[in-house]
Motif scaffolding. Structure first.
Motif, PDB file in Angstrom:
ATOM      1  N   GLU A 140     -15.217  44.585   2.301  1.00  0.00           N
ATOM      2  CA  GLU A 140     -15.289  45.591   1.232  1.00  0.00           C
ATOM      3  C   GLU A 140     -16.720  46.037   0.946  1.00  0.00           C
ATOM      4  O   GLU A 140     -16.965  47.222   0.656  1.00  0.00           O
ATOM      5  N   VAL A 141     -17.691  45.106   1.028  1.00  0.00           N
ATOM      6  CA  VAL A 141     -19.080  45.419   0.633  1.00  0.00           C
ATOM      7  C   VAL A 141     -20.019  45.555   1.815  1.00  0.00           C
ATOM      8  O   VAL A 141     -21.238  45.611   1.642  1.00  0.00           O
ATOM      9  N   SER A 142     -19.473  45.633   3.022  1.00  0.00           N
ATOM     10  CA  SER A 142     -20.291  45.542   4.237  1.00  0.00           C
ATOM     11  C   SER A 142     -21.270  46.700   4.423  1.00  0.00           C
ATOM     12  O   SER A 142     -22.187  46.613   5.229  1.00  0.00           O
ATOM     13  N   ASP A 143     -21.091  47.786   3.664  1.00  0.00           N
ATOM     14  CA  ASP A 143     -22.046  48.891   3.779  1.00  0.00           C
ATOM     15  C   ASP A 143     -23.384  48.546   3.131  1.00  0.00           C
ATOM     16  O   ASP A 143     -24.402  49.171   3.427  1.00  0.00           O
ATOM     17  N   THR A 144     -23.395  47.521   2.261  1.00  0.00           N
ATOM     18  CA  THR A 144     -24.596  47.180   1.495  1.00  0.00           C
ATOM     19  C   THR A 144     -25.009  45.716   1.650  1.00  0.00           C
ATOM     20  O   THR A 144     -26.199  45.407   1.720  1.00  0.00           O
ATOM     21  N   LEU A 145     -24.015  44.816   1.713  1.00  0.00           N
ATOM     22  CA  LEU A 145     -24.280  43.378   1.746  1.00  0.00           C
ATOM     23  C   LEU A 145     -23.642  42.740   2.972  1.00  0.00           C
ATOM     24  O   LEU A 145     -22.544  43.119   3.373  1.00  0.00           O
ATOM     25  N   VAL A 146     -24.332  41.757   3.542  1.00  0.00           N
ATOM     26  CA  VAL A 146     -23.809  40.960   4.653  1.00  0.00           C
ATOM     27  C   VAL A 146     -23.521  39.569   4.103  1.00  0.00           C
ATOM     28  O   VAL A 146     -24.442  38.858   3.691  1.00  0.00           O
ATOM     29  N   LEU A 147     -22.254  39.192   4.060  1.00  0.00           N
ATOM     30  CA  LEU A 147     -21.880  37.910   3.485  1.00  0.00           C
ATOM     31  C   LEU A 147     -21.802  36.839   4.574  1.00  0.00           C
ATOM     32  O   LEU A 147     -21.137  37.017   5.594  1.00  0.00           O
ATOM     33  N   ILE A 148     -22.480  35.726   4.327  1.00  0.00           N
ATOM     34  CA  ILE A 148     -22.479  34.540   5.189  1.00  0.00           C
ATOM     35  C   ILE A 148     -21.859  33.416   4.382  1.00  0.00           C
ATOM     36  O   ILE A 148     -22.296  33.148   3.261  1.00  0.00           O
ATOM     37  N   MET A 149     -20.841  32.732   4.921  1.00  0.00           N
ATOM     38  CA  MET A 149     -20.250  31.646   4.137  1.00  0.00           C
ATOM     39  C   MET A 149     -21.133  30.406   4.165  1.00  0.00           C
ATOM     40  O   MET A 149     -21.552  29.937   5.235  1.00  0.00           O
ATOM     41  N   ARG A 150     -21.408  29.905   2.996  1.00  0.00           N
ATOM     42  CA  ARG A 150     -22.151  28.653   2.842  1.00  0.00           C
ATOM     43  C   ARG A 150     -21.209  27.506   3.225  1.00  0.00           C
ATOM     44  O   ARG A 150     -20.194  27.274   2.555  1.00  0.00           O
ATOM     45  N   VAL A 151     -21.534  26.775   4.302  1.00  0.00           N
ATOM     46  CA  VAL A 151     -20.703  25.671   4.786  1.00  0.00           C
ATOM     47  C   VAL A 151     -21.608  24.449   4.913  1.00  0.00           C
ATOM     48  O   VAL A 151     -22.225  24.211   5.949  1.00  0.00           O
ATOM     49  N   TYR A 152     -21.708  23.668   3.830  1.00  0.00           N
ATOM     50  CA  TYR A 152     -22.608  22.524   3.783  1.00  0.00           C
ATOM     51  C   TYR A 152     -21.805  21.235   3.936  1.00  0.00           C
ATOM     52  O   TYR A 152     -20.908  20.950   3.150  1.00  0.00           O
ATOM     53  N   PHE A 153     -22.170  20.453   4.942  1.00  0.00           N
ATOM     54  CA  PHE A 153     -21.490  19.189   5.225  1.00  0.00           C
ATOM     55  C   PHE A 153     -22.338  17.968   4.895  1.00  0.00           C
ATOM     56  O   PHE A 153     -21.834  16.860   4.845  1.00  0.00           O
ATOM     57  N   GLU A 154     -23.645  18.160   4.747  1.00  0.00           N
ATOM     58  CA  GLU A 154     -24.563  17.037   4.541  1.00  0.00           C
ATOM     59  C   GLU A 154     -25.248  17.214   3.196  1.00  0.00           C
ATOM     60  O   GLU A 154     -25.803  18.270   2.913  1.00  0.00           O
ATOM     61  N   LYS A 155     -25.205  16.185   2.353  1.00  0.00           N
ATOM     62  CA  LYS A 155     -25.771  16.273   1.023  1.00  0.00           C
ATOM     63  C   LYS A 155     -26.880  15.238   0.846  1.00  0.00           C
ATOM     64  O   LYS A 155     -26.624  14.034   0.859  1.00  0.00           O
ATOM     65  N   PRO A 156     -28.130  15.692   0.698  1.00  0.00           N
ATOM     66  CA  PRO A 156     -29.214  14.741   0.425  1.00  0.00           C
ATOM     67  C   PRO A 156     -29.049  14.163  -0.969  1.00  0.00           C
ATOM     68  O   PRO A 156     -28.732  14.893  -1.914  1.00  0.00           O
ATOM     69  N   ARG A 157     -29.192  12.879  -1.108  1.00  0.00           N
ATOM     70  CA  ARG A 157     -29.013  12.240  -2.413  1.00  0.00           C
ATOM     71  C   ARG A 157     -30.352  11.730  -2.930  1.00  0.00           C
ATOM     72  O   ARG A 157     -31.156  11.178  -2.177  1.00  0.00           O
TER      73      ARG A 157
END
Length: 358
Positions: free
Chosen positions: A83-100
């Protein structure tokens, strides 16, 4: 007289880990996914090279813990991306590793069953399968590179990589970034300083040689070419945000002084929102107006978002987990995410083409 043992004194066991080649054989890259990955990387490179005037937005859960809910989120995001591809490029945030900071759940790869069984072998394969599904759905994926070996297992499914605030200063992560196939965003330090990120970009742009593993899981000397697409991610720190015009101007000057491209991504979460997800829309609106009013250096944004708002502790009975709700940092919900992204598109739609020509 036998020598006393001097190594592995605190090691309980060495459990065999399948090689990257073995994991990939179980979850092979498909033509469809490869096309999405490559197009995602090429688009990001074009944005960083100022050949594409759009803004990229890395948006998604703080961490993935439920692949069913994660894929549900991905399908929703794909529709919004179109829907917004004329202005914004959406990349899905896929985080598997969490620094503690001290202890806590370290993420889907480290403990996929969320029960301290630490089946990293299973977690790695499950993580790769999830990334494949996201790309098959038509969405490029972004992640944080924490373990220096992990990219050998799923790096072919990633379009954008972050080096976190705690690791931007790490030589190991700078060396790793120099060999990654994606553009890499270096976050400013947890104290808010820019030096680690700027020096990280500089370091990663040069060739390095370091110890790692190859596809067969053998110890190898990895020799890199250097990564030309490093950029800074402002995420706040030291008790204050740094998305404001003064902070952005200081970042521009630091990058120019280091003779680096002035490419800046604003993380709407973390210290920029005082870790309160309700402030993320305010940060994003402020940044969008900076761009509308003439900023030339902000090229991307980051949002922590999930299906449901907030966060939840990990219960002893995992059946009690709320669907689509973060188990790490609190997120904005899906409705808020849609509103944030549509509002940003409306603010920027008519100014980005002119910005490209500036």
């Amino acid at each position: 007289m036998p020598f006393a043992q001097t190594e592995n004194l605190n090691i309980a066991a060495f459990d065999r880990m399948p090689s990257p080649e073995e994991i990939t054989a179980h979850v092979p890259l498909t033509d469809t996914a490869a096309k999405v990955v490559l197009e995602g990387r090429q688009t990001l490179q074009a944005i960083l090279d100022r050949k594409d005037p759009r803004i990229f937005v890395v948006v998604g859960p703080c961490s993935i813990h439920d692949p069913v809910a994660g894929l549900d989120y991905a399908r929703r995001l794909k529709k919004l991306a179109d829907e917004v591809s004329d202005t914004l490029v959406l990349i899905m945030r896929v985080y598997f590793e969490k620094p503690r900071t001290s202890t806590g759940w370290k993420g889907y790869i480290n403990d996929p069953h969320m029960d301290d069984s630490f089946r990293i072998d299973e977690g790695m394969e499950k993580a790769r399968r999830f990334l494949l599904d996201v790309n098959e759905a038509g969405l490029p994926a972004g992640t944080e590179a924490l373990d220096p070996i992990a990219p050998q297992y799923y790096g072919d499914l990633i379009s954008w990589t972050a080096i976190g605030a705690r690791t931007s200063e790490s030589q190991t992560h700078r060396e790793m970034a120099s060999g990654l196939s994606t553009p890499v965003g270096f976050k400013n330090g947890t104290d808010g300083s820019l030096d680690a990120a700027v020096n990280g970009i500089l370091s990663a742009s040069h060739p390095h040689s370091f110890l790692g593993i190859n596809a067969q899981g053998q110890s190898s000397v990895i020799r890199t070419r250097g990564n030309a697409y490093g950029h800074v991610v402002l995420r706040g720190g030291g008790g204050r945000p740094n998305y404001d015009t003064v902070s952005v101007s200081l970042a521009e000057k630091a990058l120019t002084k280091a003779k680096l491209p002035a490419n800046i991504v604003i993380d709407c979460s973390h210290a920029n929102s005082w870790k309160n997800p309700e402030y993320q829309p305010l940060v994003m609106r402020d940044v969008a107006h900076q761009i509308r009013e003439g900023n030339q250096t902000i090229v991307g944004l980051m949002i922590e978002s999930n299906i449901e708002a907030g966060s939840q502790p990990i219960p002893e009975d995992l059946s009690q987990l709320r669907y689509g709700c973060s188990v790490t940092d609190a997120c904005v919900d899906w409705s808020t995410t849609e509103n944030m992204i549509r509002a940003t598109r409306d603010i920027l739609r008519d100014v980005l083409p002119k910005r490209s020509a500036a």
